[in-house]
Design an enzyme around this catalytic site. Structure first.
Site, PDB file in Angstrom:
ATOM      1  CD  GLU A   1     -10.468  28.905  73.949  1.00  0.00           C
ATOM      2  OE1 GLU A   1     -11.412  28.487  73.246  1.00  0.00           O
ATOM      3  OE2 GLU A   1     -10.647  29.560  74.987  1.00  0.00           O
TER       4      GLU A   1
ATOM      5  NE  ARG B   1     -17.659  25.762  69.119  1.00  0.00           N
ATOM      6  CZ  ARG B   1     -17.628  26.428  70.245  1.00  0.00           C
ATOM      7  NH1 ARG B   1     -17.752  25.793  71.397  1.00  0.00           N
ATOM      8  NH2 ARG B   1     -17.490  27.733  70.258  1.00  0.00           N
TER       9      ARG B   1
END
Ligand code: B12
Ligand code: B12
Lengths: 492, 135, 492, 135
Positions: free
Chosen positions: C172, C101
């Site tokens: 997402e 991430r």
């Protein structure tokens, strides 16, 4: 003919002597009224069932109560303690075993011995009569919250004497609700008389300033019972109890599954019971409600069982039930372990607590459902009173004979067994067959239309097959039963 | 058309399952004698003698099944029903127990087939057909 | 200045070349568009996320989707399979680890090695970039339902390229929702540009006839976020995505806890997103909704956790969310085992299925809450557009700077952090401090009065202490935080 | 008035707990230096040096705590902070693990106190007071 009349004191006392002879524990001196009254007066407020219910109702709380009972008293005490401590149960039960329920105390005695030998409970509950007042006292003294006997006993007179003398301040049951779902061919007149006795006993204690709670068994057969039918029975039993002097009554209802219908049922259960009690002259009865988590067949999977348990808890809390009887993740399998029982309790507890500040809003749909329930209850109550020539006790006997009162799936031969329920498209419980229920055409049309719509949606006929599918549905993960197109019957 | 006796044994009042069992067996063409709930061993045996039944299906839900079914096989034999197949199902013991153990206990007691909680009755129907046609 | 304008194709392609260099797996030939389009066209319908969502919405079903991801691909595949089979998950995720991430692919590579050595996952998710398109393909091929990447990545450009080329049909994230709750000091202009890239990629595939779903991250910080704030962000991200050509969008919302507020939120999330998309000229976007089960701190007890999970499922089903992200009984402790994950899924599943035929009725209270949400969203959207001089992308950057948009408890320094939420007496999330939110007096008075009532009920001042109590409340078994009178602070 | 450095280590963005920790420590009279989320070991160490802190509270929620805290004690020592107490808490490992094991692993790594998930910060405050006043 049985009548809704307070039992004269002398008659009661005479009966009492007789009943105390049914089993040796009936002869204990602790059953003498003076001793029993003394004992009950010394029960601290926080262990008084009736008072704890009053407090909860005032605070808008939904209390949790499990089912639990095992054969051996040491284990039983340990079990209840665990459920109060680890399970955070607000109220405790002692579920009575099935031999005791049938007054087969000798069988129970055998089973206690066998359980001792095999070191596991061979009974499905606690044999309170065999353990007597002394045993009951020990159970109450060693546990931290109020205790209630929960059973299914047509003739619970000796049992009731024993538990109250032991300080247990609540008793479940009633002349109808502990007969029709729990017996095959015991006369209603008899069981109403038996329970008038149990209520008279509680009425006597009330006269001594001791508040004891009584709870008609709400869910009946637990199987697709429309709310109006269980409400009618609950209200009649409340009236019968009130006549004998009972002042604290909890009326019950088992989750149907459609939330709108369930909330409508909970709200009307409270309002109608209060309304009819007052209408028939019983002014000072304190009414609370109990919601039973899904009483039909459960799914095998434990997480799914907890899902249903939690959903039920949400409904109970939103409907402001005063208490809720919890199920466990072992429901489909057997009497739960104490751990499984505590799991059900904890899931229930957090949901009721999270929702305690919330209520279900009024809506068109809710009011419509409440109206329907009110009309149906009213129709059944007045028809019952009518065939009883103004007396509810006599009326009940006659009403069951004529099928004016009729409970689906009851084992009792006293019950007409002519009505048949099924769910509509939204999962509300409706009627497929009305038998002799005293419903007018408007009501009947409402039910018929609702089921017709489901039939159209599912593209099949409205029939008993729907009922069967609905009986299985929850255990298979639905509310409205789905027909299984793969399953075609062939003849052998 | 085979005759089978069905009922719920002991002090057990669970009435729903047996009603569905009756319904399903009928649909499958059996001649079903349903003696209902709260039935004793004698009730089962008498019904089987009277109707010349080929099988007895004992249902027990409430937990006392183990005690209620004691010596049932022996009592059947004594009554001349050694040839009658004995089935038992429901929640036949107290609590969630390992089913293999339970099955063994009941097989030792003389039951031909033993079913765990929530058995689909269709499954048993296949067994009954099998057992009665080869018998 | 970043603008809400579709990225020109040449510019996109140039960027793409650059991005593919960020890590070696970017160079795979499987990332060539021809191959990727081919691959995506061969994904069967039942594994296409976008299509499955459409179908569910049409049928009124709420689908279940867990979070799940581990370091090693074999374990990851086994985990997902288990969740689909035992857990009956309708949709699968691949939760990406926190190093990925932060684009720290080298750290992730180390952790993969360590995980192999220690034989347990040292990562909190699946490092999809490190495993590349080949890895992603394997995950999709070996599992039975559609797969989505779920993460929290400010710059997910390479990740997005890889997962879509692998056939994953949902992603997402968003320029705001994957920045403010997930970063400390990354500029909003940058993250909006990064996510415009991701959306443009999906838009490209859409032009090739491939429907890919995009999902802004609804719950933001998961901590007492008022519905209007998360709605506003969701709608803006939907608009930004639509501009880049995205045709299938799922907007999200995290459970607040008051059922009325939650249902109002779900209903308005759907209606407002559709309304504003059309208003701003995006006509052909298919909108679905996702409900996140309680995103704040969970209770330690596993049964209680399942209670909350089931309650959330009831709300999702009644509010007709198209899908629901499930939590697990291990939530308060750590990444769940596969068994715990399946438990959460199964409890969720049965509740949504039981309630699938039911809806929440309209009521005065529901409509009032919806009105409030609508007004607040409208105020924030127009103020944002205003400071952006008619452009939402520019507007967002400026609105955050001015505190016109403000998210409670966000780690990002880009966020003003001037608002403060607390619950009212019924557990609705209201605002204690408004910061610079563009609310009129009517709205502010509404919030203030609601909190005042709680203060009166609890006999204490309306203050940050309420917020703190509310943050802890659910993990301690309440919704509205209780002050702990035993806890007095003393100075050392 | 003791100074303590608090923050969330590694690539971790969980911002709520640390905010409450700051609030509570302040109320208890500590001088709190909150370096926030996404903080590296160096950030912690530099802050402690600059402010002459007596303790470092490392919060880690997201699961990578074990990797992020590697050699932190050694790095502190190298920076001349051997006397600074090291605390760690949150959800410091991946998954639900036996806490005794976890505690041991982190103690071996040189942390003075290790806290399980959901620890009430008041509890830790007592420990900090104890540790710093006897130190
Ligand atoms: C409804 C119900 C009741 C109703 C029954 C109403 C009535 N008169 O019928 C009421 C509320 C009155 C009740 C009372 C009691 N119950 Co009850 N009850 C249930 C419940 C929830 C569902 C039973 C049911 O109707 N299922 C639907 C039907 C269709 O399924 P079924 O009965 O399982 O039968 C099917 C199959 O099992 C199979 N099958 C059944 N028998 C046989 C036999 C053969 C040979 C074959 C092949 C197949 C087969 O085919 C059937 C049709 O598909 C079960 C738990 C569950 N299953 O979730 C508990 C349960 C059976 N009850 C239980 C108990 C303990 C009681 C009580 C003692 C205590 C109490 N809770 O009050 C009393 C007993 C009273 C008595 N003397 O019998 C326990 C039994 C525990 C155990 N064995 O360890 C259970 C398992 C709940 C639990 N986990 O504690 N109960
Ligand atoms: C809210 C939340 C989020 C929010 C955070 C918003 C924000 N920016 O703050 C969002 C949604 C963004 C999020 C993201 C993620 N999260 Co998260 N999250 C949570 C959740 C639900 C609550 C955390 C919280 O705020 N609690 C309330 C505060 C008050 O409590 P606290 O944080 O526990 O802190 C208190 C105590 O622990 C203690 N304490 C904390 N640190 C220390 C240190 C010391 C020395 C002491 C003495 C005490 C102490 O005092 C604090 C105050 O009382 C937890 C699970 C849970 N606890 O229920 C998961 C959880 C922490 N998250 C987790 C994960 C994996 C993630 C993600 C990687 C994946 C994902 N789910 O998307 C990302 C991580 C992103 C990143 N790079 O960090 C995991 C960690 C797993 C593990 N350790 O094995 C958890 C445990 C959930 C789970 N079971 O999977 N999350």
């Amino acid at each position: 003919m049985v009548q809704n009349k307070k039992i004269p004191w002398e008659e009661f006392l005479a009966k009492r002597e007789e009943i105390r002879l049914h089993w040796q524990t009936g002869q204990s001196e602790l059953l003498d009224f003076e001793t029993a009254v003394e004992r009950l007066k010394n029960v601290p407020d926080e262990k008084n069932f009736a008072l704890k219910l009053r407090k909860a109702k005032e605070e808008g709380l939904t209390l949790t109560q499990p089912r639990a009972g095992v054969a051996l008293i040491d284990d039983h005490v340990a079990l209840l303690k665990y459920l109060a401590e680890e399970g955070e149960a607000d109220l405790l039960p002692s579920t009575i075993d099935s031999y005791t329920r049938q007054n087969r105390y000798a069988n129970a005695e055998d089973a206690i011995k066998q359980s001792e030998k095999q070191k596991r409970s061979m009974l499905n509950g606690f044999p309170a009569v065999n353990y007597g007042v002394e045993g009951g006292m020990r159970v109450l003294d060693e546990t931290p919250v109020p205790i209630q006997a929960r059973h299914g006993t047509p003739d619970a007179r000796l049992l009731s004497e024993i538990i109250h003398a032991a300080g247990w301040t609540s008793n479940e049951g009633g002349g109808i609700s502990y007969n029709i779902p729990y017996a095959k061919n015991i006369s209603l007149s008899d069981t109403i008389r038996y329970w008038q006795y149990c209520d008279r006993l509680v009425g006597y204690y009330a006269e001594q300033g001791i508040e004891i709670n009584r709870e008609p068994f709400g869910p009946l057969t637990g199987t697709l019972v429309p709310p109006s039918i269980s409400h009618t029975i609950a209200i009649i039993e409340a009236i019968l109890a009130a006549e004998q002097g009972v002042k604290n009554i909890t009326v019950g209802y088992g989750q149907c599954g459609n939330i709108n219908q369930d909330i409508a049922a909970l709200q009307t259960l409270d309002s109608l019971t209060n309304y009819y009690l007052k209408l028939f002259g019983y002014e000072d009865v304190y009414v609370t409600t109990v919601f039973h988590q899904w009483m039909g067949g459960f799914p095998k999977d434990e997480s799914k069982a907890l899902g249903i348990i939690s959903l039920a808890s949400a409904v109970a809390a939103l409907g402001k039930a005063t208490k809720m009887i919890t199920k466990t993740p072992h429901e489909s399998e057997g009497i739960p372990t104490k751990e499984a029982n505590a799991e059900g309790l904890k899931a229930s507890k957090i949901v009721t607590r999270i929702l305690k500040e919330q209520r279900y809003s009024s809506s068109k749909e809710l009011e419509a459902e409440k109206e329907l329930i009110k009309k149906e209850v009213n129709a059944m109550l007045y028809a019952t009173l009518n065939v009883g020539k103004g007396d509810f006790a006599a009326g009940v006997v006659e009403a069951f004979k004529q099928g004016i009162l009729d409970i689906p799936f009851a084992p009792s031969e006293v019950n007409a067994g002519k009505i048949m329920p099924a769910r509509d498209a939204e999962g509300n419980i409706r009627l497929l067959e009305f038998g002799n229920l005293p419903f007018d055409d408007e009501i009947k049309t409402y039910h018929k239309n609702a089921l017709k719509k489901r039939g159209e949606k599912e593209n099949r006929e409205v029939s008993f097959q729907m009922t069967i599918d609905d009986i299985y549905a929850v255990s298979r993960g639905n509310l409205v039963g789905k027909q299984d197109p793969l399953k075609e019957f062939k003849t052998p | 058309m085979h005759t089978v006796v069905i009922g719920v044994i002991g002090a057990d009042v669970h009435a729903v399952g047996i009603r569905i069992i009756e319904h399903v067996l009928r649909k499958h063409g059996f001649n079903v004698v349903n003696i209902g709930v709260l039935s004793s061993q004698e009730d089962f045996i008498n019904a089987a003698i009277e109707t010349n039944a080929k099988a007895i299906l004992v249902s027990s839900l409430y937990g006392h099944g183990e005690m209620d079914c004691k010596y049932m096989k022996e009592n059947c034999e004594e009554a001349g029903l050694s040839h009658v197949k004995l089935y038992v199902g429901g929640n036949i013991v107290v609590g969630k127990q390992d089913f293999k153990d339970v099955e063994q206990r009941f097989k030792k007691m003389g039951f031909d087939r033993v079913y765990p909680p929530g058995t689909d009755i269709e499954e048993a129907v296949e067994h009954i057909k099998e057992d009665l046609n080869t018998a």
